[in-house]
Motif scaffolding. Structure first.
Motif, PDB file in Angstrom:
ATOM      1  N   GLU A 115       1.191  -1.116   0.401  1.00 22.28           N
ATOM      2  CA  GLU A 115       0.152  -0.092  -0.355  1.00 22.28           C
ATOM      3  C   GLU A 115       1.433   1.186  -0.300  1.00 22.28           C
ATOM      4  OE1 GLU A 115      -1.941  -0.568   3.798  1.00 22.28           O
ATOM      5  OE2 GLU A 115      -3.731  -1.748   2.586  1.00 22.28           O
ATOM      6  N   GLY A 116       0.435   2.309  -0.525  1.00 23.91           N
ATOM      7  CA  GLY A 116       1.061   3.621  -0.496  1.00 23.91           C
ATOM      8  C   GLY A 116       1.713   3.552  -1.517  1.00 23.91           C
ATOM      9  N   GLU A 117       2.088   4.975  -2.255  1.00 31.55           N
ATOM     10  CA  GLU A 117       3.055   5.546  -3.300  1.00 31.55           C
ATOM     11  C   GLU A 117       4.556   5.202  -3.137  1.00 31.55           C
ATOM     12  OE1 GLU A 117       1.200   7.377  -6.272  1.00 31.55           O
ATOM     13  OE2 GLU A 117      -0.695   6.559  -4.393  1.00 31.55           O
ATOM     14  N   PRO A 118       4.870   4.761  -5.027  1.00 28.07           N
ATOM     15  CA  PRO A 118       5.798   4.559  -4.853  1.00 28.07           C
ATOM     16  C   PRO A 118       7.107   4.893  -4.352  1.00 28.07           C
ATOM     17  CG  PRO A 118       4.757   4.378  -6.817  1.00 28.07           C
ATOM     18  CD  PRO A 118       4.178   4.712  -6.275  1.00 28.07           C
ATOM     19  N   ARG A 119       6.913   6.539  -4.291  1.00 29.21           N
ATOM     20  CA  ARG A 119       8.414   6.959  -3.568  1.00 29.21           C
ATOM     21  C   ARG A 119       8.409   7.212  -2.453  1.00 29.21           C
ATOM     22  NH1 ARG A 119      11.006   9.862  -7.894  1.00 29.21           N
ATOM     23  NH2 ARG A 119      10.674   9.138 -10.057  1.00 29.21           N
ATOM     24  N   GLU A 120       7.402   7.190  -1.757  1.00 27.15           N
ATOM     25  CA  GLU A 120       7.437   6.523   0.140  1.00 27.15           C
ATOM     26  C   GLU A 120       7.591   5.911   0.101  1.00 27.15           C
ATOM     27  OE1 GLU A 120       3.075   8.118   0.359  1.00 27.15           O
ATOM     28  OE2 GLU A 120       2.854   9.866  -0.259  1.00 27.15           O
ATOM     29  N   VAL A 121       6.908   4.399  -0.603  1.00 23.32           N
ATOM     30  CA  VAL A 121       7.325   2.818   0.017  1.00 23.32           C
ATOM     31  C   VAL A 121       8.972   2.867  -0.674  1.00 23.32           C
ATOM     32  CG1 VAL A 121       7.103   1.069  -1.051  1.00 23.32           C
ATOM     33  CG2 VAL A 121       5.614   2.214  -0.853  1.00 23.32           C
ATOM     34  N   ALA A 122       9.771   4.001  -0.960  1.00 23.53           N
ATOM     35  CA  ALA A 122      10.935   3.636  -1.969  1.00 23.53           C
ATOM     36  C   ALA A 122      11.821   4.338  -0.837  1.00 23.53           C
ATOM     37  CB  ALA A 122      11.119   4.136  -3.061  1.00 23.53           C
ATOM     38  N   ALA A 123      10.959   5.514  -0.558  1.00 29.07           N
ATOM     39  CA  ALA A 123      12.145   6.058   0.836  1.00 29.07           C
ATOM     40  C   ALA A 123      12.074   4.934   2.080  1.00 29.07           C
ATOM     41  CB  ALA A 123      11.472   7.371   1.108  1.00 29.07           C
ATOM     42  N   ALA A 124      10.755   4.777   2.508  1.00 29.48           N
ATOM     43  CA  ALA A 124      10.961   3.372   3.671  1.00 29.48           C
ATOM     44  C   ALA A 124      11.890   2.431   3.587  1.00 29.48           C
ATOM     45  CB  ALA A 124       9.460   3.796   3.961  1.00 29.48           C
ATOM     46  N   LEU A 125      11.818   2.024   2.547  1.00 30.50           N
ATOM     47  CA  LEU A 125      12.502   1.034   2.378  1.00 30.50           C
ATOM     48  C   LEU A 125      14.305   0.669   2.139  1.00 30.50           C
ATOM     49  CD1 LEU A 125       9.813  -1.254   1.028  1.00 30.50           C
ATOM     50  CD2 LEU A 125      10.356  -1.458   3.625  1.00 30.50           C
ATOM     51  N   LYS A 126      14.572   1.731   1.340  1.00 27.40           N
ATOM     52  CA  LYS A 126      15.440   2.345   0.867  1.00 27.40           C
ATOM     53  C   LYS A 126      16.761   1.057   1.667  1.00 27.40           C
ATOM     54  CE  LYS A 126      18.509   4.569  -1.132  1.00 27.40           C
ATOM     55  NZ  LYS A 126      19.009   6.658  -2.094  1.00 27.40           N
ATOM     56  N   PRO A 127      16.755   2.196   3.430  1.00 25.34           N
ATOM     57  CA  PRO A 127      17.615   2.155   3.941  1.00 25.34           C
ATOM     58  C   PRO A 127      18.451   0.469   4.568  1.00 25.34           C
ATOM     59  CG  PRO A 127      16.363   3.603   5.051  1.00 25.34           C
ATOM     60  CD  PRO A 127      15.669   2.851   3.927  1.00 25.34           C
ATOM     61  N   LEU A 128      16.068  -0.996   3.810  1.00 21.85           N
ATOM     62  CA  LEU A 128      16.671  -2.221   4.761  1.00 21.85           C
ATOM     63  C   LEU A 128      17.451  -2.977   2.690  1.00 21.85           C
ATOM     64  CD1 LEU A 128      13.163  -2.941   6.092  1.00 21.85           C
ATOM     65  CD2 LEU A 128      15.614  -2.079   7.181  1.00 21.85           C
ATOM     66  N   LEU A 129      17.202  -1.779   1.924  1.00 21.66           N
ATOM     67  CA  LEU A 129      17.490  -2.352   0.528  1.00 21.66           C
ATOM     68  C   LEU A 129      19.539  -2.803   0.020  1.00 21.66           C
ATOM     69  CD1 LEU A 129      15.817  -0.398  -1.436  1.00 21.66           C
ATOM     70  CD2 LEU A 129      14.853  -2.758  -0.430  1.00 21.66           C
ATOM     71  N   VAL A 130      19.357  -4.284  -0.142  1.00 27.68           N
ATOM     72  CA  VAL A 130      21.024  -4.273  -0.241  1.00 27.68           C
ATOM     73  C   VAL A 130      21.444  -3.684  -2.036  1.00 27.68           C
ATOM     74  CG1 VAL A 130      22.616  -6.011  -1.770  1.00 27.68           C
ATOM     75  CG2 VAL A 130      21.390  -6.508   0.241  1.00 27.68           C
ATOM     76  N   ASP A 131      23.052  -2.722  -1.741  1.00 31.17           N
ATOM     77  CA  ASP A 131      22.790  -1.925  -2.521  1.00 31.17           C
ATOM     78  C   ASP A 131      22.601  -0.971  -3.282  1.00 31.17           C
ATOM     79  OD1 ASP A 131      25.609  -3.611  -2.913  1.00 31.17           O
ATOM     80  OD2 ASP A 131      25.054  -4.866  -4.886  1.00 31.17           O
ATOM     81  N   ASN A 132      21.703  -0.375  -2.288  1.00 33.70           N
ATOM     82  CA  ASN A 132      20.941   0.781  -2.565  1.00 33.70           C
ATOM     83  C   ASN A 132      21.270   1.728  -2.809  1.00 33.70           C
ATOM     84  OD1 ASN A 132      21.906   1.857  -0.242  1.00 33.70           O
ATOM     85  ND2 ASN A 132      20.661   1.602   1.621  1.00 33.70           N
ATOM     86  N   HIS A 133      22.839   2.161  -2.290  1.00 33.79           N
ATOM     87  CA  HIS A 133      22.791   3.336  -3.216  1.00 33.79           C
ATOM     88  C   HIS A 133      22.768   3.406  -4.770  1.00 33.79           C
ATOM     89  CE1 HIS A 133      26.203   0.721  -3.359  1.00 33.79           C
ATOM     90  NE2 HIS A 133      26.775   0.844  -4.600  1.00 33.79           N
ATOM     91  N   ARG A 134      22.728   2.141  -5.678  1.00 33.94           N
ATOM     92  CA  ARG A 134      22.131   2.299  -6.845  1.00 33.94           C
ATOM     93  C   ARG A 134      20.915   2.367  -6.903  1.00 33.94           C
ATOM     94  NH1 ARG A 134      23.716  -2.118  -9.178  1.00 33.94           N
ATOM     95  NH2 ARG A 134      24.108  -3.680  -7.302  1.00 33.94           N
ATOM     96  N   LEU A 135      20.511   2.640  -6.018  1.00 33.06           N
ATOM     97  CA  LEU A 135      18.905   2.602  -6.544  1.00 33.06           C
ATOM     98  C   LEU A 135      18.339   3.674  -8.117  1.00 33.06           C
ATOM     99  CD1 LEU A 135      16.024   0.856  -6.143  1.00 33.06           C
ATOM    100  CD2 LEU A 135      15.480   2.601  -4.216  1.00 33.06           C
ATOM    101  N   LYS A 136      17.924   4.379  -8.213  1.00 26.56           N
ATOM    102  CA  LYS A 136      18.225   5.345  -9.317  1.00 26.56           C
ATOM    103  C   LYS A 136      16.488   5.699  -9.760  1.00 26.56           C
ATOM    104  CE  LYS A 136      21.993   5.965  -9.703  1.00 26.56           C
ATOM    105  NZ  LYS A 136      22.783   6.814  -8.420  1.00 26.56           N
ATOM    106  N   ALA A 137      16.323   6.967 -10.137  1.00 23.31           N
ATOM    107  CA  ALA A 137      14.491   7.666 -10.412  1.00 23.31           C
ATOM    108  C   ALA A 137      14.426   6.165 -12.414  1.00 23.31           C
ATOM    109  CB  ALA A 137      14.441   8.131 -10.759  1.00 23.31           C
ATOM    110  N   ASP A 138      13.773   5.460 -12.495  1.00 22.17           N
ATOM    111  CA  ASP A 138      13.861   5.262 -14.391  1.00 22.17           C
ATOM    112  C   ASP A 138      11.944   6.151 -14.353  1.00 22.17           C
ATOM    113  OD1 ASP A 138      13.276   5.138 -16.186  1.00 22.17           O
ATOM    114  OD2 ASP A 138      14.258   2.719 -15.908  1.00 22.17           O
ATOM    115  N   ARG A 139      11.651   6.878 -14.809  1.00 23.33           N
ATOM    116  CA  ARG A 139      10.525   7.536 -15.289  1.00 23.33           C
ATOM    117  C   ARG A 139       9.396   7.069 -13.900  1.00 23.33           C
ATOM    118  NH1 ARG A 139       9.242   3.557 -20.338  1.00 23.33           N
ATOM    119  NH2 ARG A 139      10.748   1.795 -18.772  1.00 23.33           N
TER     120      ARG A 139
END
Length: 221
Positions: A115-139
Motif C-alpha cells: 500500500e502507498g505511493e512508489p516514492r513513499e514506499v521506496a523512501a521507507a524501504l531504502k535503508p533495508l535494500l542491498v546496494d541501495n546506493h544504486r537505486l535510481k529514478a527511472d520514469r
C-alpha cells in the motif's frame, strides 16, 4: 559456506543500521529479498514471521510464498490474510509471474505488493535494500539494474553498459532488476505499489536453477 555466512551478516547489518537496533524478521526478509537471488527462498525455510501473513510452501530444498501457477493469469497472486509490516510499509500480497515472449525472451517477476505511493514506499524501504546506493529514478519507478552476458560466470553481474528503461534486453544478455513502481496491471495489483525482482532476456535453465530454485529450471523451455 563462508560466503553464505558473510552475506547473512552483511544483510543483518543493513537492517540493523536502518534503526540502530536489531532487525525484525520482516526487515531481514525484505533485505534478503532485495538481493534478487536464491537467498530469499533459502531464508524462508526458517523465517519466523508474524502469523496470518504470507503462506509459504516447500519447493525442493527451498521455500517460497505459495501461488497457484506463475504461468497462468489469475494464479500468480497470494493475498495476505494480514499485512506484513516492514518499516512502516504494509505489504499485502505476493506476486510471481513467468512467461516467454518471442520478441523479448524469458521474463520472470516476483515480489511484494504494498500500500502507498512508489516514492513513499521506496523512501521507507531504502535503508533495508542491498546496494541501495544504486537505486535510481527511472520514469515512475525506482530501480537497481544489473546485466550479464550468457557465458559470464554465473554470479557475475555488471552495473555499467545497461540498455536503459523501456528497451528490450539484447539477445544473449540477462538483466536483473529490483524495482519499486506503480502497479499497472489489473486488480489486485493496479493502484498499489509493486516491489519486484525480475530476470529478463536470455534466461537459461542453469541461471534459473541458481537464482530461482523455487521454480523448475526448465519451466520456460
Amino acid at each position: 559456506m563462508f560466503r553464505t555466512l558473510l552475506s547473512g551478516l552483511c544483510l543483518l547489518s543493513v537492517a540493523s543500521i536502518a534503526h540502530g537496533q536489531p532487525a525484525t524478521a520482516s526487515e531481514q526478509l525484505l533485505s534478503q529479498f532485495s538481493r534478487c537471488d536464491a537467498q530469499f527462498f533459502q531464508s524462508l525455510n526458517t523465517a519466523q514471521l508474524p502469523a496470518a501473513t504470507l503462506t509459504v510452501a516447500k519447493y525442493g530444498a527451498v521455500s517460497a510464498p505459495k501461488v497457484l501457477n506463475p504461468l497462468q493469469e489469475g494464479g500468480r497472486y497470494q493475498a495476505f490474510e494480514q499485512p506484513l509490516l516492514v518499516n512502516g510499509v504494509r505489504l499485502v500480497g505476493y506476486y510471481n509471474e513467468a512467461q516467454s515472449l518471442k520478441s523479448v525472451g524469458n521474463l520472470l517477476f516476483w515480489g511484494f505488493i504494498a500500500e502507498g505511493e512508489p516514492r513513499e514506499v521506496a523512501a521507507a524501504l531504502k535503508p533495508l535494500l542491498v546496494d541501495n546506493h544504486r537505486l535510481k529514478a527511472d520514469r515512475s519507478a525506482m530501480v537497481r539494474v544489473e546485466i550479464r552476458r550468457v557465458g559470464d560466470p554465473i554470479d557475475s553481474w555488471r552495473t555499467e553498459g545497461l540498455v536503459g528503461g523501456g528497451v528490450a534486453t539484447p539477445f544473449g544478455f540477462v538483466e536483473r532488476v529490483l524495482s519499486i513502481d506503480k502497479g499497472i496491471a489489473s486488480a489486485p495489483i493496479s493502484g498499489r505499489t509493486t516491489i519486484f525482482c525480475s530476470l529478463q532476456g536470455t534466461v537459461t535453465a542453469p541461471l534459473l536453477q541458481v537464482y530461482r530454485p523455487d521454480l523448475n529450471a526448465h519451466l520456460l523451455d
